[in-house]
Design a protein around this motif. Structure first.
Motif, mmCIF file in Angstrom:
data_model
loop_
_atom_site.group_PDB
_atom_site.id
_atom_site.type_symbol
_atom_site.label_atom_id
_atom_site.label_comp_id
_atom_site.label_asym_id
_atom_site.label_seq_id
_atom_site.Cartn_x
_atom_site.Cartn_y
_atom_site.Cartn_z
ATOM 1 N N ALA A 69 46.739 49.451 17.687
ATOM 2 C CA ALA A 69 45.925 50.403 16.927
ATOM 3 C C ALA A 69 45.440 51.491 17.892
ATOM 4 C CB ALA A 69 44.737 49.677 16.305
ATOM 5 N N PRO A 70 45.147 52.678 17.379
ATOM 6 C CA PRO A 70 44.616 53.732 18.259
ATOM 7 C C PRO A 70 43.384 53.239 19.025
ATOM 8 C CG PRO A 70 45.142 54.636 16.105
ATOM 9 C CD PRO A 70 45.283 53.138 16.002
ATOM 10 N N GLY A 71 43.376 53.488 20.312
ATOM 11 C CA GLY A 71 42.260 53.080 21.151
ATOM 12 C C GLY A 71 42.342 51.665 21.685
ATOM 13 N N PHE A 72 43.302 50.865 21.221
ATOM 14 C CA PHE A 72 43.438 49.491 21.711
ATOM 15 C C PHE A 72 44.040 49.508 23.111
ATOM 16 C CE2 PHE A 72 45.768 45.501 22.269
ATOM 17 C CZ PHE A 72 44.740 44.598 22.071
ATOM 18 N N THR A 73 43.398 48.829 24.059
ATOM 19 C CA THR A 73 43.869 48.862 25.449
ATOM 20 C C THR A 73 43.989 47.484 26.085
ATOM 21 O OG1 THR A 73 41.621 49.177 26.277
ATOM 22 C CG2 THR A 73 42.922 51.184 25.834
ATOM 23 N N ALA A 74 43.955 46.425 25.308
ATOM 24 C CA ALA A 74 44.008 45.068 25.855
ATOM 25 C C ALA A 74 45.405 44.457 25.749
ATOM 26 C CB ALA A 74 42.968 44.193 25.171
ATOM 27 N N GLN A 75 46.451 45.279 25.919
ATOM 28 C CA GLN A 75 47.821 44.781 25.826
ATOM 29 C C GLN A 75 48.081 43.650 26.829
ATOM 30 O OE1 GLN A 75 47.025 48.068 25.995
ATOM 31 N NE2 GLN A 75 47.737 48.868 24.034
ATOM 32 N N ALA A 76 47.554 43.795 28.039
ATOM 33 C CA ALA A 76 47.777 42.765 29.062
ATOM 34 C C ALA A 76 47.219 41.417 28.618
ATOM 35 C CB ALA A 76 47.160 43.195 30.386
ATOM 36 N N ASN A 77 46.072 41.426 27.939
ATOM 37 C CA ASN A 77 45.502 40.165 27.444
ATOM 38 C C ASN A 77 46.434 39.508 26.445
ATOM 39 O OD1 ASN A 77 43.310 40.859 28.978
ATOM 40 N ND2 ASN A 77 41.971 41.305 27.261
ATOM 41 N N VAL A 78 47.047 40.302 25.583
ATOM 42 C CA VAL A 78 47.975 39.776 24.581
ATOM 43 C C VAL A 78 49.183 39.143 25.262
ATOM 44 C CG1 VAL A 78 49.541 40.406 22.694
ATOM 45 C CG2 VAL A 78 47.221 41.368 22.775
ATOM 46 N N VAL A 79 49.763 39.838 26.209
ATOM 47 C CA VAL A 79 50.978 39.365 26.873
ATOM 48 C C VAL A 79 50.689 38.163 27.774
ATOM 49 C CG1 VAL A 79 52.954 40.054 28.304
ATOM 50 C CG2 VAL A 79 52.014 41.647 26.626
#
Length: 167
Positions: free
Chosen positions: A102-112
């Motif tokens: 989503a716009p503004g979401f920056t926790a991709q590393a946490n997901v991976v």
């Protein structure tokens, strides 16, 4: 000390590899080249359908996306198993994780981290890897997460020894 075979570790963890999802395009699930196996990106599937759709940080929570990332890693291991045999994997080299964000979401590393943690649980130190986590606007089939792997494989004739058995 020899590490447990990946298949044995999965069983100890109470995990099963899912059926390999058929390709939804002009590609194959995995390709071996020399001592490397490149596994195509895997999205969270069950019975041939994506289990959940949407963007992380919008309709999909980070906690759910972490679980989906683990599911993608299991699917990648299933593709590897069907291609060369799980016990031929001697090292996880690289993980690339794509997160529909989503716009503004920056926790991709946490997901991976969900995929990375699973690989460490299965392979121990040999599961530690280089990694890239990328936020994208959309993924195929509106999946929230996609994981691809590059693994090092043992030569075919030494797969029994690599798995911890005797030649």
């Amino acid at each position: 000390m020899r590490r447990a075979s990946p298949a044995r570790r999965l069983a100890e963890l109470g995990l099963k590899l899912p059926p390999v999802s058929p390709a939804k395009g002009s590609y194959v699930p995995a390709v071996a080249a020399g001592d490397l196996l490149f596994v195509s990106g895997q999205v969270p599937m069950a019975d041939g359908e994506v289990v959940l759709t949407g963007r992380v940080g919008d309709r999909v929570t980070v906690e759910t996306a972490v679980l989906l990332s683990r599911q993608c890693a299991l699917a990648a291991l299933a593709a590897a198993d069907a291609t060369v045999g799980l016990d031929r994997i001697v090292r996880v080299v690289k993980v690339v994780g794509y997160v529909s964000s989503a716009p503004g979401f920056t926790a991709q590393a946490n997901v991976v981290n969900g995929a990375s943690d699973l690989l460490f649980e299965v392979f121990g130190e040999a599961g530690q890897h280089a990694r890239t986590s990328i936020g994208v606007a959309a993924l195929p089939l509106d999946a929230p997460v996609e994981i691809e792997l590059t693994v090092q494989i043992a030569p075919e004739e030494s797969s029994v020894t690599a798995a911890g058995g005797t030649p």
